[in-house]
Design a protein around this motif. Structure first.
Motif, PDB file in Angstrom:
ATOM      1  N   ARG A   1     -35.426  -1.095  -9.095  1.00 40.97           N
ATOM      2  CA  ARG A   1     -35.196  -0.154 -10.193  1.00 40.97           C
ATOM      3  C   ARG A   1     -34.001  -0.650 -10.978  1.00 40.97           C
ATOM      4  O   ARG A   1     -32.965  -0.987 -10.400  1.00 40.97           O
ATOM      5  N   ARG A   2     -34.142  -0.677 -12.279  1.00 38.68           N
ATOM      6  CA  ARG A   2     -33.033  -1.088 -13.124  1.00 38.68           C
ATOM      7  C   ARG A   2     -31.994   0.034 -13.160  1.00 38.68           C
ATOM      8  O   ARG A   2     -32.334   1.213 -13.060  1.00 38.68           O
ATOM      9  N   VAL A   3     -30.754  -0.328 -13.318  1.00 37.03           N
ATOM     10  CA  VAL A   3     -29.663   0.633 -13.334  1.00 37.03           C
ATOM     11  C   VAL A   3     -29.776   1.526 -14.564  1.00 37.03           C
ATOM     12  O   VAL A   3     -29.963   1.046 -15.679  1.00 37.03           O
ATOM     13  N   ARG A   4     -29.699   2.832 -14.356  1.00 36.82           N
ATOM     14  CA  ARG A   4     -29.678   3.859 -15.402  1.00 36.82           C
ATOM     15  C   ARG A   4     -30.964   3.963 -16.206  1.00 36.82           C
ATOM     16  O   ARG A   4     -31.003   4.663 -17.200  1.00 36.82           O
ATOM     17  N   VAL A   5     -32.011   3.287 -15.829  1.00 41.16           N
ATOM     18  CA  VAL A   5     -33.281   3.406 -16.536  1.00 41.16           C
ATOM     19  C   VAL A   5     -33.961   4.691 -16.090  1.00 41.16           C
ATOM     20  O   VAL A   5     -34.054   4.992 -14.912  1.00 41.16           O
ATOM     21  N   GLY A   6     -34.416   5.470 -17.052  1.00 45.53           N
ATOM     22  CA  GLY A   6     -35.089   6.722 -16.744  1.00 45.53           C
ATOM     23  C   GLY A   6     -34.144   7.899 -16.563  1.00 45.53           C
ATOM     24  O   GLY A   6     -34.584   9.000 -16.280  1.00 45.53           O
ATOM     25  N   PHE A   7     -32.840   7.688 -16.722  1.00 47.18           N
ATOM     26  CA  PHE A   7     -31.879   8.776 -16.612  1.00 47.18           C
ATOM     27  C   PHE A   7     -31.866   9.575 -17.907  1.00 47.18           C
ATOM     28  O   PHE A   7     -32.025   9.033 -18.990  1.00 47.18           O
ATOM     29  N   SER A   8     -31.615  10.870 -17.792  1.00 53.91           N
ATOM     30  CA  SER A   8     -31.385  11.691 -18.980  1.00 53.91           C
ATOM     31  C   SER A   8     -29.985  11.383 -19.507  1.00 53.91           C
ATOM     32  O   SER A   8     -29.194  10.710 -18.841  1.00 53.91           O
ATOM     33  N   GLY A   9     -29.668  11.912 -20.698  1.00 57.10           N
ATOM     34  CA  GLY A   9     -28.328  11.714 -21.264  1.00 57.10           C
ATOM     35  C   GLY A   9     -27.239  12.230 -20.336  1.00 57.10           C
ATOM     36  O   GLY A   9     -26.236  11.564 -20.107  1.00 57.10           O
ATOM     37  N   GLY A  10     -27.466  13.419 -19.773  1.00 53.45           N
ATOM     38  CA  GLY A  10     -26.480  13.999 -18.859  1.00 53.45           C
ATOM     39  C   GLY A  10     -26.322  13.184 -17.595  1.00 53.45           C
ATOM     40  O   GLY A  10     -25.210  13.002 -17.088  1.00 53.45           O
ATOM     41  N   GLU A  11     -27.436  12.669 -17.072  1.00 55.12           N
ATOM     42  CA  GLU A  11     -27.372  11.844 -15.861  1.00 55.12           C
ATOM     43  C   GLU A  11     -26.617  10.548 -16.130  1.00 55.12           C
ATOM     44  O   GLU A  11     -25.829  10.104 -15.288  1.00 55.12           O
ATOM     45  N   LYS A  12     -26.822   9.963 -17.300  1.00 54.22           N
ATOM     46  CA  LYS A  12     -26.091   8.731 -17.656  1.00 54.22           C
ATOM     47  C   LYS A  12     -24.589   9.000 -17.727  1.00 54.22           C
ATOM     48  O   LYS A  12     -23.787   8.221 -17.216  1.00 54.22           O
ATOM     49  N   LYS A  13     -24.225  10.111 -18.360  1.00 51.15           N
ATOM     50  CA  LYS A  13     -22.792  10.444 -18.500  1.00 51.15           C
ATOM     51  C   LYS A  13     -22.171  10.724 -17.133  1.00 51.15           C
ATOM     52  O   LYS A  13     -21.070  10.277 -16.845  1.00 51.15           O
ATOM     53  N   ARG A  14     -22.880  11.470 -16.283  1.00 49.27           N
ATOM     54  CA  ARG A  14     -22.352  11.747 -14.935  1.00 49.27           C
ATOM     55  C   ARG A  14     -22.216  10.442 -14.153  1.00 49.27           C
ATOM     56  O   ARG A  14     -21.247  10.269 -13.406  1.00 49.27           O
ATOM     57  N   ASN A  15     -23.160   9.534 -14.337  1.00 50.50           N
ATOM     58  CA  ASN A  15     -23.083   8.240 -13.672  1.00 50.50           C
ATOM     59  C   ASN A  15     -21.865   7.451 -14.156  1.00 50.50           C
ATOM     60  O   ASN A  15     -21.189   6.787 -13.359  1.00 50.50           O
ATOM     61  N   GLU A  16     -21.566   7.513 -15.442  1.00 52.54           N
ATOM     62  CA  GLU A  16     -20.381   6.835 -15.975  1.00 52.54           C
ATOM     63  C   GLU A  16     -19.103   7.391 -15.346  1.00 52.54           C
ATOM     64  O   GLU A  16     -18.187   6.640 -15.009  1.00 52.54           O
ATOM     65  N   ILE A  17     -19.029   8.701 -15.177  1.00 55.68           N
ATOM     66  CA  ILE A  17     -17.854   9.315 -14.556  1.00 55.68           C
ATOM     67  C   ILE A  17     -17.768   8.902 -13.089  1.00 55.68           C
ATOM     68  O   ILE A  17     -16.683   8.619 -12.569  1.00 55.68           O
ATOM     69  N   PHE A  18     -18.892   8.838 -12.412  1.00 57.88           N
ATOM     70  CA  PHE A  18     -18.928   8.367 -11.027  1.00 57.88           C
ATOM     71  C   PHE A  18     -18.411   6.933 -10.946  1.00 57.88           C
ATOM     72  O   PHE A  18     -17.603   6.600 -10.071  1.00 57.88           O
ATOM     73  N   GLN A  19     -18.842   6.078 -11.868  1.00 59.19           N
ATOM     74  CA  GLN A  19     -18.356   4.693 -11.892  1.00 59.19           C
ATOM     75  C   GLN A  19     -16.851   4.660 -12.117  1.00 59.19           C
ATOM     76  O   GLN A  19     -16.144   3.870 -11.490  1.00 59.19           O
TER      77      GLN A  19
ATOM     78  N   VAL B   1     -19.235  16.799 -16.632  1.00 63.13           N
ATOM     79  CA  VAL B   1     -18.555  15.565 -17.052  1.00 63.13           C
ATOM     80  C   VAL B   1     -17.066  15.835 -17.264  1.00 63.13           C
ATOM     81  O   VAL B   1     -16.209  15.072 -16.804  1.00 63.13           O
ATOM     82  N   ALA B   2     -16.738  16.923 -17.941  1.00 59.53           N
ATOM     83  CA  ALA B   2     -15.334  17.255 -18.192  1.00 59.53           C
ATOM     84  C   ALA B   2     -14.587  17.487 -16.886  1.00 59.53           C
ATOM     85  O   ALA B   2     -13.445  17.031 -16.727  1.00 59.53           O
ATOM     86  N   ASN B   3     -15.209  18.169 -15.952  1.00 57.80           N
ATOM     87  CA  ASN B   3     -14.588  18.406 -14.654  1.00 57.80           C
ATOM     88  C   ASN B   3     -14.289  17.077 -13.962  1.00 57.80           C
ATOM     89  O   ASN B   3     -13.223  16.893 -13.372  1.00 57.80           O
ATOM     90  N   GLY B   4     -15.224  16.138 -14.042  1.00 55.71           N
ATOM     91  CA  GLY B   4     -15.010  14.816 -13.450  1.00 55.71           C
ATOM     92  C   GLY B   4     -13.851  14.089 -14.101  1.00 55.71           C
ATOM     93  O   GLY B   4     -13.008  13.504 -13.417  1.00 55.71           O
ATOM     94  N   VAL B   5     -13.790  14.128 -15.412  1.00 55.09           N
ATOM     95  CA  VAL B   5     -12.687  13.475 -16.135  1.00 55.09           C
ATOM     96  C   VAL B   5     -11.360  14.111 -15.741  1.00 55.09           C
ATOM     97  O   VAL B   5     -10.376  13.413 -15.464  1.00 55.09           O
ATOM     98  N   ASN B   6     -11.315  15.437 -15.700  1.00 53.41           N
ATOM     99  CA  ASN B   6     -10.074  16.126 -15.338  1.00 53.41           C
ATOM    100  C   ASN B   6      -9.610  15.764 -13.935  1.00 53.41           C
ATOM    101  O   ASN B   6      -8.414  15.626 -13.689  1.00 53.41           O
ATOM    102  N   LYS B   7     -10.542  15.603 -13.009  1.00 56.53           N
ATOM    103  CA  LYS B   7     -10.180  15.224 -11.639  1.00 56.53           C
ATOM    104  C   LYS B   7      -9.641  13.801 -11.567  1.00 56.53           C
ATOM    105  O   LYS B   7      -8.835  13.487 -10.692  1.00 56.53           O
ATOM    106  N   LEU B   8     -10.082  12.948 -12.493  1.00 57.18           N
ATOM    107  CA  LEU B   8      -9.677  11.542 -12.458  1.00 57.18           C
ATOM    108  C   LEU B   8      -8.385  11.281 -13.221  1.00 57.18           C
ATOM    109  O   LEU B   8      -7.762  10.239 -13.049  1.00 57.18           O
ATOM    110  N   LYS B   9      -7.975  12.209 -14.076  1.00 53.33           N
ATOM    111  CA  LYS B   9      -6.726  12.023 -14.830  1.00 53.33           C
ATOM    112  C   LYS B   9      -5.538  12.098 -13.880  1.00 53.33           C
ATOM    113  O   LYS B   9      -5.500  12.926 -12.986  1.00 53.33           O
TER     114      LYS B   9
END
Length: 113
Positions: free
Chosen positions: A3-21, A47-55
């Protein structure tokens, strides 16, 4: 099975994946360009919660957005307005509220653009 990375993800799933990365890589500087684009309110909060936790005091997060909505969840330390590739105005979160209320034309007039 491949499976290719991020293929088939929704917009929200892609953004959450970026925060996870971001969480896994622990960068000193993260630039999030229009990270609120295409997100529904639930995905935006996640996504915002993830960003706030990483700041932290040991890193910097630059959030590029055109809308106040994201800044309701990620409270900025500084707000900068770019025009033609240059910072033309800086301020606190109140500047973002003023932009939401008035738009950008008053800044263009202020800087003579």
């Amino acid at each position: 099975y491949q499976r290719r990375v991020r293929v088939g993800f929704s917009g929200g799933e892609k953004k959450r994946n970026e925060i996870f990365q971001m969480a896994m890589l622990e960068p000193k500087l993260a630039i999030l360009d229009e990270t609120d684009s295409g997100l529904d309110i639930d995905a935006l909060r996640i996504v915002a919660n993830g960003v706030n936790k990483l700041k932290s005091k040991d890193n910097a997060v630059v959030v590029i957005t055109h809308y106040q909505r994201l800044l309701d969840y990620i409270v900025p330390d500084y707000v900068h307005v770019l025009l033609n590739g240059r910072i033309v105005k800086s301020g606190t979160k109140e500047l973002a509220h003023e932009l939401e209320e008035k738009g950008y034309d008053w800044i263009k007039e202020e800087v003579g653009a």
